[in-house]
Design a protein around this motif. Structure first.
Motif, short mmCIF file in Angstrom:
data_model
loop_
_atom_site.label_atom_id
_atom_site.label_comp_id
_atom_site.label_asym_id
_atom_site.label_seq_id
_atom_site.Cartn_x
_atom_site.Cartn_y
_atom_site.Cartn_z
N UNK A 133 1.30 -1.21 -0.13
CA UNK A 133 -0.08 0.17 -0.08
C UNK A 133 0.96 1.34 0.17
N UNK A 134 2.02 1.12 0.89
CA UNK A 134 2.91 2.63 0.93
C UNK A 134 3.06 2.43 -0.52
N UNK A 135 3.49 1.65 -1.34
CA UNK A 135 4.57 2.11 -2.33
C UNK A 135 3.45 2.26 -3.65
N UNK A 136 2.42 2.18 -2.88
CA UNK A 136 1.53 2.25 -4.11
C UNK A 136 1.07 3.89 -3.44
N UNK A 137 0.61 4.50 -2.33
CA UNK A 137 0.87 5.65 -1.98
C UNK A 137 2.02 7.16 -2.73
N UNK A 143 2.49 11.04 -9.50
CA UNK A 143 1.86 11.12 -10.67
C UNK A 143 1.63 12.61 -10.11
N UNK A 144 1.14 12.82 -9.05
CA UNK A 144 0.20 14.07 -8.00
C UNK A 144 1.01 14.95 -8.65
N UNK A 145 2.68 14.67 -8.44
CA UNK A 145 3.23 16.32 -8.40
C UNK A 145 3.46 16.41 -10.02
N UNK A 146 3.76 15.15 -10.78
CA UNK A 146 3.53 15.42 -12.00
C UNK A 146 2.27 16.38 -13.11
N UNK A 148 0.87 18.48 -10.98
CA UNK A 148 0.69 19.98 -10.54
C UNK A 148 2.10 20.74 -11.70
N UNK A 149 3.12 19.68 -11.82
CA UNK A 149 4.60 20.94 -12.95
C UNK A 149 3.35 20.75 -13.28
N UNK A 150 2.93 20.30 -14.49
CA UNK A 150 1.87 21.06 -15.48
C UNK A 150 1.38 21.97 -15.52
N UNK A 151 0.73 22.03 -14.39
CA UNK A 151 -0.01 22.72 -14.36
C UNK A 151 0.71 24.24 -14.11
N UNK A 152 1.86 23.73 -13.70
CA UNK A 152 2.85 25.11 -13.45
C UNK A 152 3.31 25.72 -14.99
N UNK A 153 3.41 25.10 -15.72
CA UNK A 153 4.11 24.96 -16.84
C UNK A 153 3.05 25.67 -17.56
N UNK A 154 2.09 25.06 -17.49
CA UNK A 154 0.85 24.99 -18.46
C UNK A 154 -0.11 26.47 -18.44
#
Length: 242
Positions: A133-137, A143-146, A148-154
């Motif tokens: 479960x921890x590895x999945x988290x 994925x959430x971080x990625x 967020x980066x896309x939102x930043x750049x876009x």
């Protein structure tokens, strides 16, 4: 280059970062098995590479001390920073899908990592549900971080990008027991610009703007956030966007 002479065995159960990079609520027996999962602890000198693009994927790494950046080389030969990682975070997830790493991981300061062979993680995850479960988290957080980066750049302007970056950085540091308002930037302004999709001059100009407006005090790499609410307002104000 990793310094093999400096490899050390380390017990997760005695690590003060355990709650940040390992599951909580484990039994004594499960904790012992997690301890056995960590093969060694390695020291990586500032500027050295933990793993490189194209290198065979064998392990995940829990950062014990220090800062890293991940980056890729673009078609025109530039280094594009894709992330910054700090103590208590897991690095190396990029290698799982194709069994080789897709970026370089470079130490921004002298660092230590705990080496966790991935085949052992897979074996133990089948027996210790909390670990799976921890590895999945961890993967979900990436994925959430990625995203967020896309939102930043876009969609964000320079002020919003830098404000969001500073808020995120200080929040992550605070979770590790550091100040909620002061930080030392381990990365250069050029590296920040690469990550945020901004020119070096724009990063410097935006820092100066924050200083002039009394939002931050900046002395080289030392940043003190004087008005965190103003930073949050910059990020949350849609009228600032084009």
């Amino acid at each position: 280059m990793l310094l093999k002479a400096d490899t050390l065995k380390v017990a997760c159960s005695n690590c003060n970062l355990r709650e940040l990079c390992m599951p909580v609520g484990l039994s004594e027996t499960e904790l012992q098995r997690i301890d056995d999962l960590v093969a060694v602890r390695r020291r990586v000198k500032r500027g050295a590479t933990l793993f490189s693009n194209g290198e065979k994927f064998t392990s995940l790494y829990a950062i014990r001390t220090g800062f890293f950046k991940t980056c890729v080389v673009t078609e025109d030969g530039r280094d594009q920073v894709t992330g910054f990682q700090m103590a208590g975070e897991i690095i190396g997830l990029d290698g799982i899908v194709h069994e080789h790493h897709t970026c370089d991981a470079i130490a921004l300061e002298d660092a230590e990592v705990c080496v966790m062979p991935f085949h052992r993680i897979e074996e133990l995850s089948r027996e210790v549900g909390a670990l799976q479960h921890h590895v999945h988290k961890i993967m979900s957080r990436e994925i959430v971080r990625e995203n967020g980066v896309m939102l930043l750049l876009g969609s964000m302007r320079a002020e919003e990008r830098l404000a969001a970056f500073l808020l995120n950085l200080v929040q992550r540091l605070h979770a590790r027991g550091f100040s909620q308002s002061e930080l030392v930037l381990r990365m250069t302004r050029e590296e920040i610009g690469s990550y945020l999709g901004l020119k070096l001059e724009t990063v410097s100009r935006t820092f100066s703007k924050f200083v002039e407006e009394g939002i931050c005090d900046v002395r080289q790499r030392h940043v003190r956030i004087l008005n965190p609410e103003a930073l949050k307002a910059i990020v949350n104000n849609p009228s600032c966007r084009d």
